[in-house]
Design a protein around this motif. Structure first.
Motif, PDB file in Angstrom:
ATOM      1  N   LYS A 178     -15.234   1.052  -2.339  1.00 14.73           N
ATOM      2  CA  LYS A 178     -13.972   1.091  -3.082  1.00 14.73           C
ATOM      3  C   LYS A 178     -13.149   2.311  -2.699  1.00 14.73           C
ATOM      4  CE  LYS A 178     -15.811  -1.373  -7.097  1.00 14.73           C
ATOM      5  NZ  LYS A 178     -16.161  -1.303  -8.535  1.00 14.73           N
ATOM      6  N   SER A 179     -13.810   3.460  -2.586  1.00  9.70           N
ATOM      7  CA  SER A 179     -13.086   4.691  -2.247  1.00  9.70           C
ATOM      8  C   SER A 179     -12.472   4.596  -0.857  1.00  9.70           C
ATOM      9  CB  SER A 179     -14.016   5.904  -2.332  1.00  9.70           C
ATOM     10  OG  SER A 179     -15.110   5.780  -1.424  1.00  9.70           O
ATOM     11  N   GLU A 180     -13.169   3.949   0.059  1.00 11.67           N
ATOM     12  CA  GLU A 180     -12.636   3.785   1.414  1.00 11.67           C
ATOM     13  C   GLU A 180     -11.433   2.850   1.411  1.00 11.67           C
ATOM     14  OE1 GLU A 180     -16.650   4.445   4.144  1.00 11.67           O
ATOM     15  OE2 GLU A 180     -16.201   2.465   3.322  1.00 11.67           O
ATOM     16  N   LEU A 181     -11.486   1.800   0.606  1.00  9.51           N
ATOM     17  CA  LEU A 181     -10.346   0.888   0.498  1.00  9.51           C
ATOM     18  C   LEU A 181      -9.113   1.612  -0.037  1.00  9.51           C
ATOM     19  CD1 LEU A 181     -11.893  -2.412  -0.940  1.00  9.51           C
ATOM     20  CD2 LEU A 181     -10.747  -2.140   1.266  1.00  9.51           C
ATOM     21  N   VAL A 182      -9.314   2.435  -1.061  1.00 14.31           N
ATOM     22  CA  VAL A 182      -8.203   3.179  -1.648  1.00 14.31           C
ATOM     23  C   VAL A 182      -7.608   4.141  -0.622  1.00 14.31           C
ATOM     24  CG1 VAL A 182      -7.582   4.915  -3.372  1.00 14.31           C
ATOM     25  CG2 VAL A 182      -9.025   2.968  -4.010  1.00 14.31           C
ATOM     26  N   GLU A 183      -8.463   4.859   0.075  1.00 15.73           N
ATOM     27  CA  GLU A 183      -7.991   5.819   1.069  1.00 15.73           C
ATOM     28  C   GLU A 183      -7.230   5.114   2.193  1.00 15.73           C
ATOM     29  OE1 GLU A 183      -9.776   9.276   4.089  1.00 15.73           O
ATOM     30  OE2 GLU A 183     -11.078   8.257   2.652  1.00 15.73           O
ATOM     31  N   GLN A 184      -7.755   3.989   2.641  1.00 16.00           N
ATOM     32  CA  GLN A 184      -7.128   3.264   3.751  1.00 16.00           C
ATOM     33  C   GLN A 184      -5.764   2.709   3.376  1.00 16.00           C
ATOM     34  OE1 GLN A 184      -9.602   0.228   5.492  1.00 16.00           O
ATOM     35  NE2 GLN A 184      -7.855  -0.863   6.363  1.00 16.00           N
ATOM     36  N   HIS A 185      -5.572   2.326   2.103  1.00 14.83           N
ATOM     37  CA  HIS A 185      -4.343   1.655   1.687  1.00 14.83           C
ATOM     38  C   HIS A 185      -3.396   2.548   0.897  1.00 14.83           C
ATOM     39  CE1 HIS A 185      -6.994  -1.755   2.660  1.00 14.83           C
ATOM     40  NE2 HIS A 185      -5.877  -2.401   2.938  1.00 14.83           N
ATOM     41  N   ALA A 186      -3.644   3.860   0.894  1.00 13.79           N
ATOM     42  CA  ALA A 186      -2.751   4.783   0.190  1.00 13.79           C
ATOM     43  C   ALA A 186      -1.335   4.718   0.764  1.00 13.79           C
ATOM     44  CB  ALA A 186      -3.294   6.204   0.276  1.00 13.79           C
ATOM     45  N   ALA A 187      -1.232   4.533   2.071  1.00 14.49           N
ATOM     46  CA  ALA A 187       0.096   4.455   2.695  1.00 14.49           C
ATOM     47  C   ALA A 187       0.868   3.231   2.210  1.00 14.49           C
ATOM     48  CB  ALA A 187      -0.037   4.423   4.219  1.00 14.49           C
ATOM     49  N   LEU A 188       0.139   2.162   1.838  1.00 15.18           N
ATOM     50  CA  LEU A 188       0.786   0.956   1.332  1.00 15.18           C
ATOM     51  C   LEU A 188       1.536   1.267   0.030  1.00 15.18           C
ATOM     52  CD1 LEU A 188       1.210  -2.154   1.438  1.00 15.18           C
ATOM     53  CD2 LEU A 188      -0.968  -2.383   0.211  1.00 15.18           C
ATOM     54  N   VAL A 189       0.965   2.151  -0.784  1.00 13.89           N
ATOM     55  CA  VAL A 189       1.609   2.532  -2.044  1.00 13.89           C
ATOM     56  C   VAL A 189       2.968   3.177  -1.767  1.00 13.89           C
ATOM     57  CG1 VAL A 189       1.439   4.011  -4.086  1.00 13.89           C
ATOM     58  CG2 VAL A 189      -0.589   2.820  -3.232  1.00 13.89           C
ATOM     59  N   LYS A 190       2.991   4.104  -0.832  1.00 11.35           N
ATOM     60  CA  LYS A 190       4.256   4.784  -0.501  1.00 11.35           C
ATOM     61  C   LYS A 190       5.266   3.806   0.078  1.00 11.35           C
ATOM     62  CE  LYS A 190       2.685   9.531   0.156  1.00 11.35           C
ATOM     63  NZ  LYS A 190       2.670  10.696   1.057  1.00 11.35           N
ATOM     64  N   ARG A 191       4.792   2.899   0.921  1.00  9.16           N
ATOM     65  CA  ARG A 191       5.706   1.932   1.538  1.00  9.16           C
ATOM     66  C   ARG A 191       6.374   1.061   0.483  1.00  9.16           C
ATOM     67  NH1 ARG A 191       2.427   0.115   5.074  1.00  9.16           N
ATOM     68  NH2 ARG A 191       1.959  -2.013   4.389  1.00  9.16           N
ATOM     69  N   ILE A 192       5.592   0.592  -0.471  1.00  8.08           N
ATOM     70  CA  ILE A 192       6.149  -0.247  -1.536  1.00  8.08           C
ATOM     71  C   ILE A 192       7.077   0.573  -2.430  1.00  8.08           C
ATOM     72  CG2 ILE A 192       5.572  -1.596  -3.596  1.00  8.08           C
ATOM     73  CD1 ILE A 192       2.986  -2.439  -2.166  1.00  8.08           C
ATOM     74  N   TYR A 227      -3.735  -8.709  -1.996  1.00 10.02           N
ATOM     75  CA  TYR A 227      -4.052  -8.556  -3.417  1.00 10.02           C
ATOM     76  C   TYR A 227      -3.590  -7.198  -3.934  1.00 10.02           C
ATOM     77  CZ  TYR A 227      -6.746  -8.218  -7.718  1.00 10.02           C
ATOM     78  OH  TYR A 227      -7.121  -8.047  -9.026  1.00 10.02           O
ATOM     79  N   ALA A 228      -3.881  -6.146  -3.179  1.00  9.40           N
ATOM     80  CA  ALA A 228      -3.512  -4.792  -3.602  1.00  9.40           C
ATOM     81  C   ALA A 228      -1.998  -4.642  -3.676  1.00  9.40           C
ATOM     82  CB  ALA A 228      -4.095  -3.764  -2.643  1.00  9.40           C
ATOM     83  N   GLY A 229      -1.283  -5.229  -2.712  1.00 11.41           N
ATOM     84  CA  GLY A 229       0.174  -5.137  -2.724  1.00 11.41           C
ATOM     85  C   GLY A 229       0.768  -5.691  -4.002  1.00 11.41           C
ATOM     86  N   ILE A 230       0.201  -6.802  -4.477  1.00  9.71           N
ATOM     87  CA  ILE A 230       0.685  -7.426  -5.714  1.00  9.71           C
ATOM     88  C   ILE A 230       0.398  -6.525  -6.907  1.00  9.71           C
ATOM     89  CG2 ILE A 230       0.311  -9.363  -7.293  1.00  9.71           C
ATOM     90  CD1 ILE A 230      -0.303 -11.034  -4.719  1.00  9.71           C
ATOM     91  N   ARG A 231      -0.827  -5.965  -6.965  1.00 13.87           N
ATOM     92  CA  ARG A 231      -1.185  -5.108  -8.101  1.00 13.87           C
ATOM     93  C   ARG A 231      -0.388  -3.799  -8.084  1.00 13.87           C
ATOM     94  NH1 ARG A 231      -5.713  -7.324 -10.866  1.00 13.87           N
ATOM     95  NH2 ARG A 231      -5.223  -5.699 -12.373  1.00 13.87           N
ATOM     96  N   ILE A 232      -0.154  -3.258  -6.887  1.00  8.27           N
ATOM     97  CA  ILE A 232       0.619  -2.012  -6.753  1.00  8.27           C
ATOM     98  C   ILE A 232       2.055  -2.231  -7.219  1.00  8.27           C
ATOM     99  CG2 ILE A 232       1.630  -0.409  -5.077  1.00  8.27           C
ATOM    100  CD1 ILE A 232      -0.993  -0.857  -3.414  1.00  8.27           C
ATOM    101  N   ARG A 233       2.667  -3.291  -6.708  1.00  8.70           N
ATOM    102  CA  ARG A 233       4.060  -3.579  -7.074  1.00  8.70           C
ATOM    103  C   ARG A 233       4.180  -3.855  -8.570  1.00  8.70           C
ATOM    104  NH1 ARG A 233       7.496  -7.921  -7.435  1.00  8.70           N
ATOM    105  NH2 ARG A 233       9.618  -7.570  -6.686  1.00  8.70           N
ATOM    106  N   GLY A 234       3.220  -4.592  -9.112  1.00  5.46           N
ATOM    107  CA  GLY A 234       3.240  -4.888 -10.543  1.00  5.46           C
ATOM    108  C   GLY A 234       3.131  -3.630 -11.383  1.00  5.46           C
ATOM    109  N   ALA A 235       2.278  -2.685 -10.950  1.00 10.18           N
ATOM    110  CA  ALA A 235       2.119  -1.433 -11.685  1.00 10.18           C
ATOM    111  C   ALA A 235       3.415  -0.620 -11.662  1.00 10.18           C
ATOM    112  CB  ALA A 235       0.975  -0.614 -11.090  1.00 10.18           C
ATOM    113  N   MET A 236       4.103  -0.639 -10.534  1.00  9.28           N
ATOM    114  CA  MET A 236       5.365   0.092 -10.419  1.00  9.28           C
ATOM    115  C   MET A 236       6.444  -0.532 -11.299  1.00  9.28           C
ATOM    116  SD  MET A 236       5.562   0.960  -6.352  1.00  9.28           S
ATOM    117  CE  MET A 236       4.297   1.961  -5.548  1.00  9.28           C
ATOM    118  N   LEU A 237       6.539  -1.855 -11.295  1.00 10.02           N
ATOM    119  CA  LEU A 237       7.536  -2.526 -12.133  1.00 10.02           C
ATOM    120  C   LEU A 237       7.233  -2.295 -13.613  1.00 10.02           C
ATOM    121  CD1 LEU A 237       8.051  -5.900 -10.234  1.00 10.02           C
ATOM    122  CD2 LEU A 237       9.567  -3.937 -10.297  1.00 10.02           C
ATOM    123  N   ASP A 238       5.955  -2.270 -13.964  1.00 14.04           N
ATOM    124  CA  ASP A 238       5.586  -1.971 -15.354  1.00 14.04           C
ATOM    125  C   ASP A 238       6.041  -0.564 -15.728  1.00 14.04           C
ATOM    126  OD1 ASP A 238       4.449  -4.424 -15.793  1.00 14.04           O
ATOM    127  OD2 ASP A 238       2.385  -3.759 -15.455  1.00 14.04           O
TER     128      ASP A 238
END
Length: 240
Positions: A14-28, A71-82
């Motif tokens: 899980k920690s590796e997934l989060v680290e790998q996709h941290a850039a996705l958060v900034k992009r969104i 899946y993460a992109g959807i959850r990330i975007r949803g968290a931001m809109l919330d």
């Protein structure tokens, strides 16, 4: 999940997934911030998105077919809109202006059987055209209506097994709403329909759309606000 030791089919923790996709958060976050008022802090969106990413790493089920990034992109975007909705940066006066415009549009369109023009809405509100356009400008950036909220089928596929399944009635209602949305978009004035396509499908920025339409960037902002308000008025029964 069947992964047992917090490992996925790719062998990542899980920690590796989060680290790998941290850039996705900034992009969104930076994609969303371009459509929001200056008062919204991109760091707040990034913080909310990281929480969404952490949540995704705990909830993701690789057996459901969707990739983790989808899946993460959807959850990330949803968290931001919330986060945006929870803080609601728009003052009440802005919401009232938008509601008033939507109501006048609805009345005119019901009476005339066609889309209301700028001049008709302005007159119905007792405003000159310049003041009406300023009302639209004031509401720019505060309209959170997004076509992605209603047309992204990946979200259905990405729900984990622990999610509560939709009932047949819910699915029928969602299908009916999507049909109503498509019909509402098809019924927009030609320029507004083109703007929506350029903005949401082609993802052009306001300046680029202005060049296509032959108007200023600020005028594109006004037209976009008017278009979103018009769609909300047409879909009012679905959004109550």
């Amino acid at each position: 999940m069947n992964s047992g030791a917090a490992m996925y089919a790719s062998g990542q923790s899980k920690s590796e997934l989060v680290e790998q996709h941290a850039a996705l958060v900034k992009r969104i976050a930076y994609h969303l911030i371009a459509r929001l008022p200056p008062s919204v802090d991109v760091e707040d969106l990034i913080q909310a998105g990281m929480i969404g990413l952490l949540d995704a790493s705990h909830q993701f089920d690789a057996t459901q077919g969707a990739s983790f990034e989808t899946y993460a992109g959807i959850r990330i975007r949803g968290a931001m809109l919330d986060e945006i909705r929870r803080n609601d940066w728009a003052p009440r006066s802005v919401h009232k202006k938008a509601r008033d415009i939507a109501e006048k549009m609805r009345e005119i369109e019901q009476n005339k059987g066609r889309n209301a023009t700028d001049a008709e809405v302005a007159a119905a509100m007792g405003l000159n055209l310049s003041d009406y356009h300023q009302h639209l400008q004031d509401s720019t950036g505060h309209q959170l209506f997004s076509l992605d909220d209603f047309t992204d089928n990946d979200e259905t596929q990405a729900h984990p097994l622990t999610a509560t399944p939709s009932s047949p009635d819910d699915e029928v209602q969602e299908d009916d709403f999507q049909l109503a949305l498509v019909q509402a978009i098809d019924g927009l004035p030609e320029r507004e329909r083109l703007l929506m396509s350029l903005y949401y499908n082609d993802e052009l920025n306001l300046k680029e759309i202005g060049e296509v339409l032959g108007v200023s960037e600020s005028r594109v902002s006004q037209i976009h606000s008017q278009t979103v308000i018009r769609l909300r008025s047409k879909l009012r029964d679905w959004m109550m």
